[in-house]
Enzyme design. Structure first.
Site, PDB file in Angstrom:
ATOM      1  N   GLY A  46       0.818  -0.990  -0.071  1.00 40.56           N
ATOM      2  CA  GLY A  46       0.127  -0.037   0.078  1.00 40.56           C
ATOM      3  C   GLY A  46       0.856   1.178   0.093  1.00 40.56           C
ATOM      4  O   GLY A  46       2.101   1.274   0.501  1.00 40.56           O
ATOM      5  N   GLN A  51       3.182   9.928   1.769  1.00 36.45           N
ATOM      6  CA  GLN A  51       4.331   9.089   1.519  1.00 36.45           C
ATOM      7  C   GLN A  51       5.045   9.390   0.208  1.00 36.45           C
ATOM      8  O   GLN A  51       6.277   9.284   0.305  1.00 36.45           O
ATOM      9  CB  GLN A  51       4.101   7.747   1.670  1.00 36.45           C
ATOM     10  N   CYS A  94       6.812  -0.546   6.515  1.00 38.03           N
ATOM     11  CA  CYS A  94       6.304   0.561   5.905  1.00 38.03           C
ATOM     12  C   CYS A  94       7.285   1.211   4.990  1.00 38.03           C
ATOM     13  O   CYS A  94       8.618   1.262   5.513  1.00 38.03           O
ATOM     14  CB  CYS A  94       5.735   1.587   7.064  1.00 38.03           C
ATOM     15  N   LEU A  95       6.848   1.561   3.775  1.00 34.97           N
ATOM     16  CA  LEU A  95       7.859   2.173   2.903  1.00 34.97           C
ATOM     17  C   LEU A  95       8.521   3.303   3.428  1.00 34.97           C
ATOM     18  O   LEU A  95       9.737   3.660   3.282  1.00 34.97           O
ATOM     19  CB  LEU A  95       7.249   2.373   1.611  1.00 34.97           C
ATOM     20  N   HIS A 136      -3.632   0.756   8.223  1.00 37.07           N
ATOM     21  CA  HIS A 136      -2.231   1.183   8.218  1.00 37.07           C
ATOM     22  C   HIS A 136      -2.394   2.386   7.230  1.00 37.07           C
ATOM     23  O   HIS A 136      -1.775   3.497   7.532  1.00 37.07           O
ATOM     24  CB  HIS A 136      -1.419   0.104   7.713  1.00 37.07           C
ATOM     25  N   GLU A 137      -3.003   2.259   6.134  1.00 40.92           N
ATOM     26  CA  GLU A 137      -3.029   3.376   5.204  1.00 40.92           C
ATOM     27  C   GLU A 137      -3.937   4.433   5.645  1.00 40.92           C
ATOM     28  O   GLU A 137      -3.678   5.700   5.313  1.00 40.92           O
ATOM     29  CB  GLU A 137      -3.324   2.792   3.720  1.00 40.92           C
ATOM     30  N   HIS A 140      -2.085   6.720   7.928  1.00 43.02           N
ATOM     31  CA  HIS A 140      -1.293   7.795   7.223  1.00 43.02           C
ATOM     32  C   HIS A 140      -1.866   8.933   6.897  1.00 43.02           C
ATOM     33  O   HIS A 140      -1.249   9.914   6.929  1.00 43.02           O
ATOM     34  CB  HIS A 140      -0.489   6.952   5.804  1.00 43.02           C
TER      35      HIS A 140
END
Ligand code: NI
Length: 173
Positions: A46, A51, A94-95, A136-137, A140
């Site tokens: 995702g 991000q 996470c990226l 999670h997204e 963000h």
């Protein structure tokens, strides 16, 4: 399409609540396409707009349905969790925190309402990995990152570990 630069912690864009999307303009759909390409390029499940430095309530995700490699790309704009149930603990990455993984407890089942890329309203019911990814997204978009879901002690430990990982792999850029 383009591959966008991923912002990593502690970039301030990651900890700021993102703004509602008022209109799905060609700029917004172009951003969505770039985000999808960037997510696939980085092998992420995702990717949320903050991000890539854009403080808008948009994310893309692709959690494979089965072993087949078919794409399951989903785009969620202005998502809202309307129901949650149960608990589920999973090791998450996470990226924006390269190399770091932490165990996080989240709801096991969620219902999310959002707009699709074309402005259509969708309702997503998810469980397991799918539900974890959605939460999670959405975090963000609310300016919450991975470590914000940990208790104070684990949070400090995870940030220390992340700093160590950054030092050992930091020469990449
Ligand atoms: Ni993330």
């Amino acid at each position: 399409m383009a591959i966008l630069k991923i912002r990593t912690y502690p970039d301030p864009v990651l900890t700021r609540p993102a703004e509602l999307v008022r209109e799905i303009t060609p700029e917004v759909t172009a951003l969505i396409d770039d985000m999808a390409e960037t997510m696939y390029f980085n092998d992420g499940l995702g990717l949320a707009a903050p991000q890539v430095g854009i403080s808008k309530r948009i994310f893309v995700m692709d959690v494979p349905v089965d072993e087949e490699r078919s794409s399951n790309l989903r785009v969620l704009i202005n998502p809202e969790i309307t129901a949650r149930e149960g608990w589920f603990v999973m090791e998450e990455g996470c990226l924006s925190f390269p190399e770091l993984t932490v165990e996080i407890q989240r709801a096991a089942n969620v219902t999310v309402e959002a707009l699709e890329r074309d402005g259509r309203k969708i309702v997503v019911e998810a469980e397991g990995l799918d539900a974890v990814c959605l939460q999670h997204e959405i975090d963000h978009l609310d300016g919450l990152v991975l470590v914000d879901r940990l208790g104070p002690l684990m949070r400090r430990f995870a940030l220390k570990e992340f700093a160590r990982l950054q030092r050992t792999t930091g020469g990449e850029e």
